[in-house]
Design an enzyme around this catalytic site. Structure first.
Site, short mmCIF file in Angstrom:
data_model
loop_
_atom_site.label_atom_id
_atom_site.label_comp_id
_atom_site.label_asym_id
_atom_site.label_seq_id
_atom_site.Cartn_x
_atom_site.Cartn_y
_atom_site.Cartn_z
N LYS A 74 0.84 -1.21 -0.06
CA LYS A 74 0.05 0.23 0.07
C LYS A 74 0.99 1.13 -0.07
O LYS A 74 0.63 2.16 -0.89
CB LYS A 74 -1.01 -0.02 1.20
CG LYS A 74 -1.85 1.25 1.28
CD LYS A 74 -2.93 0.75 2.48
CE LYS A 74 -2.43 0.28 3.69
NZ LYS A 74 -1.28 1.08 4.42
N THR A 76 4.02 1.34 -0.99
CA THR A 76 4.73 1.51 -2.43
C THR A 76 3.81 2.23 -3.41
O THR A 76 4.30 2.71 -4.07
CB THR A 76 5.27 -0.06 -2.54
OG1 THR A 76 6.00 -0.54 -1.38
CG2 THR A 76 5.88 -0.23 -3.93
N ARG A 97 2.43 8.28 6.89
CA ARG A 97 2.92 8.14 8.28
C ARG A 97 4.12 7.84 8.53
O ARG A 97 5.00 7.52 7.64
CB ARG A 97 1.92 7.19 8.91
CG ARG A 97 0.55 7.38 9.03
CD ARG A 97 -0.31 6.22 9.35
NE ARG A 97 -0.32 5.12 8.54
CZ ARG A 97 -0.18 3.89 8.58
NH1 ARG A 97 -0.74 3.45 9.89
NH2 ARG A 97 -0.12 2.85 7.95
N LYS A 108 6.95 -7.08 10.46
CA LYS A 108 6.35 -6.16 9.27
C LYS A 108 7.70 -5.64 8.54
O LYS A 108 7.30 -5.37 7.24
CB LYS A 108 5.33 -5.19 9.67
CG LYS A 108 4.42 -4.98 8.43
CD LYS A 108 3.17 -4.04 9.14
CE LYS A 108 2.31 -3.40 8.12
NZ LYS A 108 3.16 -2.30 7.46
N ALA A 276 -3.31 1.43 12.31
CA ALA A 276 -4.74 1.26 12.21
C ALA A 276 -5.52 0.19 12.73
O ALA A 276 -6.53 0.29 12.92
CB ALA A 276 -4.75 1.26 10.36
N PHE A 304 -3.40 -0.64 6.72
CA PHE A 304 -3.89 -1.94 6.37
C PHE A 304 -5.35 -1.89 5.72
O PHE A 304 -5.29 -1.21 4.71
CB PHE A 304 -4.73 -2.30 8.00
CG PHE A 304 -3.30 -2.87 8.77
CD1 PHE A 304 -2.29 -3.47 8.27
CD2 PHE A 304 -3.37 -2.21 10.13
CE1 PHE A 304 -1.38 -3.76 9.25
CE2 PHE A 304 -2.09 -2.61 10.98
CZ PHE A 304 -1.12 -3.31 10.57
N TRP A 412 7.01 -0.82 -8.51
CA TRP A 412 8.08 -1.62 -7.58
C TRP A 412 9.12 -1.48 -8.55
O TRP A 412 10.16 -1.38 -8.23
CB TRP A 412 7.72 -2.84 -7.21
CG TRP A 412 8.58 -3.54 -6.12
CD1 TRP A 412 8.65 -3.34 -4.93
CD2 TRP A 412 9.67 -4.29 -6.38
NE1 TRP A 412 10.11 -4.04 -4.19
CE2 TRP A 412 10.31 -4.49 -5.39
CE3 TRP A 412 10.16 -4.64 -7.54
CZ2 TRP A 412 11.76 -5.66 -5.15
CZ3 TRP A 412 11.38 -5.69 -7.76
CH2 TRP A 412 12.09 -5.76 -6.55
#
Length: 559
Positions: A74, A76, A97, A108, A276, A304, A412
């Site tokens: 997300k 990225t 953020r 993560k 989140a 998320f 990417w």
């Protein structure tokens, strides 16, 4: 076969421009940027105040399907879309953020994007950055220290030590600190009581910083924090123990948005970082609103899946900050949809169109949900090299059948070039002005009914359940004047339900409410559901085991 470079290797090769030059792109005078080295800077409050009369740009939210271990990308995609919009000639700002150290050293990883769609300097952003999280941690724990100090010196306010709700925080995953007993060791150390730690991103101070509109508003909100109760059940606030002023001093620099750049030298604000799944999941309102004044388009993300991040973005951030989103982009991957379709992680590289089609129920649920807020939608298929054309086509065909357009995105590998088609479509949707945004519940709705509305409309649950003590707490908050506050759901990110193993688009489930907490300064009610923890633990093999310095003194293993 060429070796694929790691994110940190790509970031280290970036040709960054001086941050003052990035500021010039936005029309920010040199004197209104406070440099933190050559590649990071904070934006002055005086400059932000002077933007109030400028016209707002278009606001684009990037959200996602429910995450799986396969990853969705997300952040990225947010970076890639921002670069793509700039590439097609749209003056665009990215608002993200700040990463937490907990995930960086846990499971993560960081949150600076990936591949050729990153914000830089990646290592700084993922680690100490400009010290905002440290300031938030210090301000939070200053209040904790002042509470126990007040009790030690006679407890003039009559705080009931059994009813102190203010916990401590640290920016690290440490399950051993979830529940503690403090002030042990005799009379000199105070009065023993039960307490505990949350992770910094779950701190009410983090939420307050991300919703405050000025330094005055920040201090007002801090003063309104309810730290506990007296024996007669009366509330005790942070301002009652005279903590708000000193806490604001610690936060005065942290309140300022941080300016960095993408690999393609486009501007990005990276500011604030509430999770989140246990907080409201959005970057600071101050950064987003400043971005809207400085650019024609702002691309931001909410953590998320859309059941958490987008719902809180719409129902909390937009409501509180007066924002009107123009477009929502939902990120999906072939790999994650296969997992929602029942495929195990070890088999994700094999083509399985039927599993993709089965997993699309999860994407379809998110599309239906976002439509309920009245915001136009596009879908970004974040492409991996193992994806086949047939699998991608299954997704784009599904999107078309649901009245939205899906786009294969290769950001990417290709940076902004890989999102050009999506960028053109998103800009056209935003410029069309068709958004009819509205929150999913009204301020005046009873708190219990607000939670039930989220559970039924977004999670598709049959009902919510809670012990009588929790239901009574809702009524007490309403009696105390907090009934108009929005709801911040703390729930697993992996499922629409509270069971992380329930993939796809489950129905006929019930949402159990374990606890409810008042965030009077942030001005929302936190509803803790199922087994969600506000202090995560480390996995069996944490990322910290492979992070270190190489022979050249450079950081290795960070991702």
């Amino acid at each position: 076969m060429a070796t694929v470079k790691s994110d940190i290797e790509i970031a280290r090769e970036a040709k960054m421009k001086p941050i003052l030059e990035i500021g010039k792109k936005l029309g920010i005078p040199t004197e209104d940027l406070i440099p933190y080295g050559h590649t990071k800077a904070k934006l002055s409050l005086d400059f932000i105040s002077g933007l109030s009369k400028k016209k707002d740009g278009k606001l684009i939210l990037v959200t996602a399907i429910n995450p799986t271990p396969a990853g969705e990308g997300k952040t990225t995609t947010t970076v890639g879309l921002g670069d793509g919009l700039n590439r097609i000639g749209k003056k665009t700002m990215i608002c993200l953020r700040e990463p937490s150290l907990g995930p960086c050293f846990g499971m993560k990883g960081g949150a600076a994007g990936g591949g050729y769609a990153q914000i830089v300097p990646m290592e700084d952003i993922n680690l100490h950055f400009t010290g905002d999280f440290h300031a938030i941690t210090s301000a939070h724990n200053l209040l904790s220290a002042m509470i126990d100090n007040h009790i030690y010196w006679g407890n003039e306010l009559g705080l009931d030590t059994r009813r102190i709700s203010w916990r401590r925080v640290m920016d690290m995953n440490d399950r051993a600190l979830r529940d503690i007993v403090c002030s042990l060791g005799g009379v000199a150390n105070g009065f023993p009581r039960e307490a505990g730690f949350d992770i910094t991103v779950a701190s009410e101070i983090m939420a307050i910083l991300c919703l405050a509109t000025s330094i005055e508003d920040l201090e007002r909100r801090i003063g309104q924090i309810v730290i506990g109760h007296k024996r007669d059940k009366g509330q005790v606030l942070a301002k009652d123990i005279k903590a708000a002023g000193a806490m604001t001093v610690l936060l005065k620099d942290a309140l300022l948005p941080n300016l960095v750049q993408t690999l393609e030298n486009n501007p990005a604000f990276v500011h604030g970082g509430p999770f989140a799944n246990i907080a409201h999941g959005c970057n600071s309102a101050m950064a987003t609103k400043a971005g809207l004044k400085l650019a024609d388009y702002v691309v931001t993300e909410a953590g998320f899946g859309a059941d958490l991040g987008a719902e809180k973005f719409f129902d909390i951030k937009c409501r509180k900050a007066g924002l009107h989103p123009d477009v929502t982009v939902i990120v999906a991957t072939v790999r994650a949809l296969k997992m929602h379709g029942g495929v195990g992680k070890d088999d994700l590289k094999k083509e399985n169109v039927e599993a993709v089609k089965k997993g699309l129920a999860n994407l379809g649920r998110h599309i239906e949900n976002v439509k309920k807020f009245g915001v136009p939608i596009a879908v970004a298929v974040n492409h991996f090299v193992t994806d086949t054309d047939a699998e991608v086509k299954a997704i784009t065909d599904f999107c078309h059948e649901h009245g939205v357009e899906g786009f294969k995105c290769t950001h990417w590998a290709d940076g902004g070039k890989g999102t050009e088609a999506l960028a053109k479509h998103v800009a056209a949707l935003a410029d069309k002005g068709s958004s009819q945004f509205h929150p999913i519940y009204d301020d005046a709705m009873p708190l219990w009914d607000k939670v039930k509305t989220i559970a039924r409309e977004i999670y598709r649950a049959d009902d919510i359940v809670a012990d009588k003590s929790v239901r009574d707490q809702f009524k007490a908050y309403e009696a105390q004047g907090y009934g108009k506050f929005p709801i911040c759901m703390a729930k697993t990110q992996y499922s629409f339900s509270t069971d992380p193993n329930l993939k796809g688009a489950p129905t006929n489930h019930v949402v159990p409410i374990r606890e409810v907490r008042l965030s009077a300064g942030a001005e929302f009610i936190v509803v803790i559901c199922g087994d969600i923890m506000t202090m995560p633990g480390l996995p069996k093999v944490p990322s910290a085991e492979t992070i270190g310095l190489d022979a050249k003194g450079q950081i290795a293993g960070l991702f």
